[in-house]
Design a protein around this motif. Sequence first.
Motif, short mmCIF file in Angstrom:
data_model
loop_
_atom_site.label_atom_id
_atom_site.label_comp_id
_atom_site.label_asym_id
_atom_site.label_seq_id
_atom_site.Cartn_x
_atom_site.Cartn_y
_atom_site.Cartn_z
N ARG A 2 0.85 -1.20 0.00
CA ARG A 2 0.00 0.00 0.00
C ARG A 2 0.88 1.24 0.00
NH1 ARG A 2 -4.58 1.23 4.61
NH2 ARG A 2 -5.09 3.37 3.97
N PRO A 3 0.60 2.22 -0.88
CA PRO A 3 1.43 3.43 -0.92
C PRO A 3 1.40 4.14 0.43
CG PRO A 3 -0.01 3.33 -2.84
CD PRO A 3 -0.45 2.24 -1.91
N THR B 2 6.25 7.05 0.11
CA THR B 2 6.17 6.73 -1.32
C THR B 2 5.73 7.93 -2.13
OG1 THR B 2 5.43 4.52 -0.63
CG2 THR B 2 5.29 5.04 -2.97
N VAL B 3 4.70 8.60 -1.63
CA VAL B 3 4.19 9.80 -2.31
C VAL B 3 5.25 10.89 -2.31
CG1 VAL B 3 2.43 11.60 -2.27
CG2 VAL B 3 1.80 9.25 -1.72
N ARG C 256 7.83 10.19 -4.95
CA ARG C 256 7.31 10.44 -6.31
C ARG C 256 7.22 11.94 -6.59
NH1 ARG C 256 3.95 7.92 -10.22
NH2 ARG C 256 4.98 6.03 -9.46
N ALA D 231 0.83 13.05 -7.55
CA ALA D 231 1.49 11.83 -7.08
C ALA D 231 0.51 10.94 -6.31
CB ALA D 231 2.69 12.19 -6.21
N GLU E 200 -1.63 9.24 -8.93
CA GLU E 200 -0.89 8.24 -9.72
C GLU E 200 -0.63 6.97 -8.91
OE1 GLU E 200 2.59 10.38 -10.80
OE2 GLU E 200 1.62 11.49 -12.45
N LEU E 201 -0.34 7.14 -7.63
CA LEU E 201 -0.01 5.99 -6.79
C LEU E 201 -1.24 5.34 -6.16
CD1 LEU E 201 3.11 7.47 -4.98
CD2 LEU E 201 3.11 5.65 -6.69
N TYR F 268 -2.81 6.56 -3.54
CA TYR F 268 -2.63 6.66 -2.09
C TYR F 268 -3.96 7.01 -1.41
CZ TYR F 268 -1.29 8.59 2.43
OH TYR F 268 -1.19 8.87 3.77
#
Length: 338
Positions: A13-14, A18-19, A22, A51, A54-55, A57
Amino acid sequence: MKRNGLGAERPKRPTLETVAARAGVSRATVSRVVNGEARVSPDVRATVLRAVQELGYVPNAAARSLVTRRTDSVALVLSVPRHGGEALISAVVQYVTSVLEGAGKQITLMLADTAESHRRIVRHVEARQVDGVVLVPPDGPDTLTERLARTGVPVVLLGKPAIASLVPHVDVDNAGGARAATRHLLDRGRRRIGVVCGPMDLVAVQDRLNGHLATLHEDGLRPMIALAGLDGESGAAAARELLSGGQAPDAVFATSDELAIGAMEAARERGLRVPEDLAVVGFGDIHAASCTTPALTTVRVPAADQALALARLLLSRLDGRHTSSVVLPTRLVVRAST
């Protein structure tokens, strides 16, 4: 990576990290954007949100609540009014829910019909399970409003409270509507105007009666008052009382459409023609008002506008903006009964 029951690996899971990677910003910046804080430039905010999208989240609601001290939940507390008001209650549920959900709020519907339910609602709000409350209070003596106000959670109220309160409310111009109805009868040449008046413990009825009396006073006319309950039968009984007096009225203003429809029935019983012998005006513009014979002249109350104003008033309070009570205009709808 963890594996599912079939042995396939599930993607992680993002996370905020992670965000942040990115978007090329810090974890703290991502947190500020996700939590709606203002201390972020528009360009950086747009980059972070891109971001996030895209991810895929999704913020952890529990963690976010700890940071923001908000639940993004609002309680819609309903008391069933004695005077009916089904159309208004329906509008409140429909429009308040639509506006608040559109603003990202979850709605918790709570019914306030017993003393125990009142205690449960207060405990729920005191525990900060919701960020705000939209309250449709009971018609009679109401302690729930002030008990909720003391919790410190933003509360907005449908209808003017019986006792002066610091809680902002949304109401309609009941006195102004009654003035318009009474002035309409006077302009039609009616000089003996009786009023069929609902229960005097209702604030809306008090305001409507006061508007009617003030207009009669302006023209030097004496009032003719008959008290009624809430339904058409009590309206008919009150109208019979007026019509059997020494100087019968040539018009009736009723503080609700239900009472006005009862007054029209009493007129028919005595062989009186509406409006030739007795003009009749109601208040509320319920569905039945346009279906009577003749169709009832009445004061229209803007149900949807009240509901929308309630939702916007609460959102303003949640945003910390200055708020004050809202009084919406009414409109006289002239039909064949006058």
